[in-house]
Design an enzyme around this catalytic site. Structure first.
Site, PDB file in Angstrom:
ATOM      1  CG  ASN A 108      -1.680   1.246   1.450  1.00 41.18           C
ATOM      2  OD1 ASN A 108      -1.805   2.053   0.518  1.00 41.18           O
ATOM      3  ND2 ASN A 108      -2.222   1.438   2.641  1.00 41.18           N
ATOM      4  CE  LYS A 120       0.228   3.441   4.844  1.00 39.54           C
ATOM      5  NZ  LYS A 120       0.161   3.653   6.273  1.00 39.54           N
ATOM      6  CG  HIS A 158      -5.754   1.809   5.386  1.00 41.09           C
ATOM      7  ND1 HIS A 158      -5.332   2.742   6.306  1.00 41.09           N
ATOM      8  CD2 HIS A 158      -4.708   0.976   5.179  1.00 41.09           C
ATOM      9  CE1 HIS A 158      -4.069   2.477   6.622  1.00 41.09           C
ATOM     10  NE2 HIS A 158      -3.662   1.418   5.950  1.00 41.09           N
ATOM     11  CD  GLU A 192      -2.844   5.464   6.960  1.00 42.67           C
ATOM     12  OE1 GLU A 192      -2.888   5.549   5.716  1.00 42.67           O
ATOM     13  OE2 GLU A 192      -1.850   5.034   7.586  1.00 42.67           O
ATOM     14  CD  GLU A 194      -3.349  -2.631   7.468  1.00 46.55           C
ATOM     15  OE1 GLU A 194      -2.250  -2.832   6.979  1.00 46.55           O
ATOM     16  OE2 GLU A 194      -4.010  -1.595   7.253  1.00 46.55           O
ATOM     17  N   GLY A 254       2.756   2.171  10.842  1.00 46.10           N
ATOM     18  CA  GLY A 254       3.746   3.239  10.705  1.00 46.10           C
ATOM     19  C   GLY A 254       4.465   3.600  11.986  1.00 46.10           C
ATOM     20  CB  SER A 279       5.395  -1.826  12.110  1.00 47.63           C
ATOM     21  OG  SER A 279       5.025  -0.479  12.335  1.00 47.63           O
TER      22      SER A 279
HETATM   23  C1  PEP Z   1      -0.712   0.148   6.243  1.00 47.24           C
HETATM   24  O1  PEP Z   1      -0.927   1.340   6.302  1.00 47.24           O
HETATM   25  O2  PEP Z   1      -1.504  -0.601   5.663  1.00 47.24           O
HETATM   26  C2  PEP Z   1       0.501  -0.360   6.868  1.00 47.24           C
HETATM   27  C3  PEP Z   1       0.532  -1.621   7.201  1.00 47.24           C
HETATM   28  O3  PEP Z   1       1.509   0.534   7.089  1.00 47.24           O
HETATM   29  P1  PEP Z   1       2.961   0.238   7.689  1.00 47.24           P
HETATM   30  O4  PEP Z   1       3.464  -1.043   7.041  1.00 47.24           O
HETATM   31  O5  PEP Z   1       3.790   1.426   7.301  1.00 47.24           O
HETATM   32  O6  PEP Z   1       2.821   0.089   9.153  1.00 47.24           O
END
Ligand code: PEP
Length: 246
Positions: free
Chosen positions: A8, A10, A95, A97, A165, A171, A209
């Site tokens: 992803n 983003k 997601h 976000e 998630e 992040g 992460s």
């Molecule tokens: C995400 O936003 O789907 C995600 C998993 O981000 P990150 O790997 O940066 O934690």
């Protein structure tokens, strides 16, 4: 089942960055099948470019969101038919976000997933608890409510992927303990089996992460069938490192 590793991107990458990234991944993939499906979800405006570059490769294309309606007066909206038409096979919905920044509810997420399915797209439906939820010991009930509210009727293992998630892991460089990931994935599997005829065949991804150092361990947990990767999907070395850590 064959795992899925999804990147992803983003709101990152200009055209030149995205092209370089994908060319690097194609080179790696041409030399080795890492034993997983690889999906890239670039920003909307790069879908055409990235889609053209990966056209002859086994790398898959997806988007990061879609509108619930097919067309109409929704300025700035991108519909599921448009994504299909642009060559996407997948779309991320719900997601965290988008849930947090755009107030997306479970019902809206289910409408987006329904629109995806009606337009030959596989939806990747995201669920996950906040740190407040986890600290209050509400993780399982929160993801349960999100899953049951966000996955539409008619979903099946072919048109739907689930992504767990934890919001606090996205992040941040923090990940749950393996046993905590296992607990949530087992719970999601049980819910899928109880609610969908082919519930044992849905892929359940972990996201938050994930990197090339922790991916091997996380991906070997029971009922973890791949990863949804944010930050580490932005370099060839890190993303390929995850793909090859299975
Ligand atoms: C995400 O936003 O789907 C995600 C998993 O981000 P990150 O790997 O940066 O934690």
């Amino acid at each position: 089942m064959r795992p899925l590793i999804a990147g992803n991107w983003k709101m990152n990458t200009l055209r030149a960055d995205g092209s370089a990234l994908v060319v690097g991944l194609i080179e790696q993939r041409a030399g080795e099948d890492p034993g997983c499906d690889i999906l890239l979800c670039p920003p909307f405006v790069s879908l055409g470019l990235i889609g053209d570059i990966i056209a002859e490769s086994p790398i898959l294309l997806g988007a990061q969101d879609c509108h619930k309606e097919e067309s109409g007066a929704y300025t700035g909206g991108i519909s599921a038919p448009m994504l299909s038409d642009a060559g996407c096979g997948f779309v991320i919905v719900g997601h965290s976000e988008r849930r947090a920044q755009y107030n997306e509810t479970d019902f809206l997420v289910s409408e987006k997933a329904r629109a995806a399915h009606e337009n030959a797209l596989v939806s990747i439906v995201c669920v996950g608890e906040t740190l407040v939820d986890r600290d209050a010991d509400n993780t399982l009930s929160v993801v349960e409510e999100q899953l049951l509210g966000s996955v539409p009727k008619g979903a099946n293992a072919k048109n739907t992927v689930i992504a767990y998630e934890p919001v606090w892991a996205i992040g941040t460089g923090k990940t749950p303990k393996n046993i905590q990931i296992r607990e949530v994935h087992d719970h999601l599997r049980m819910l899928l089996e109880n609610n969908f005829a082919d519930g044992n065949e849905f892929r359940i991804l972990y996201g938050g992460s994930m990197n090339s150092a922790n991916a091997g361990e996380i991906l070997s947990i029971k009922n973890v069938n791949g990863g949804l990767v944010g930050g580490a999907s932005l370099t060839v070395k890190d993303f390929w490192g995850i793909c090859t850590s299975l």
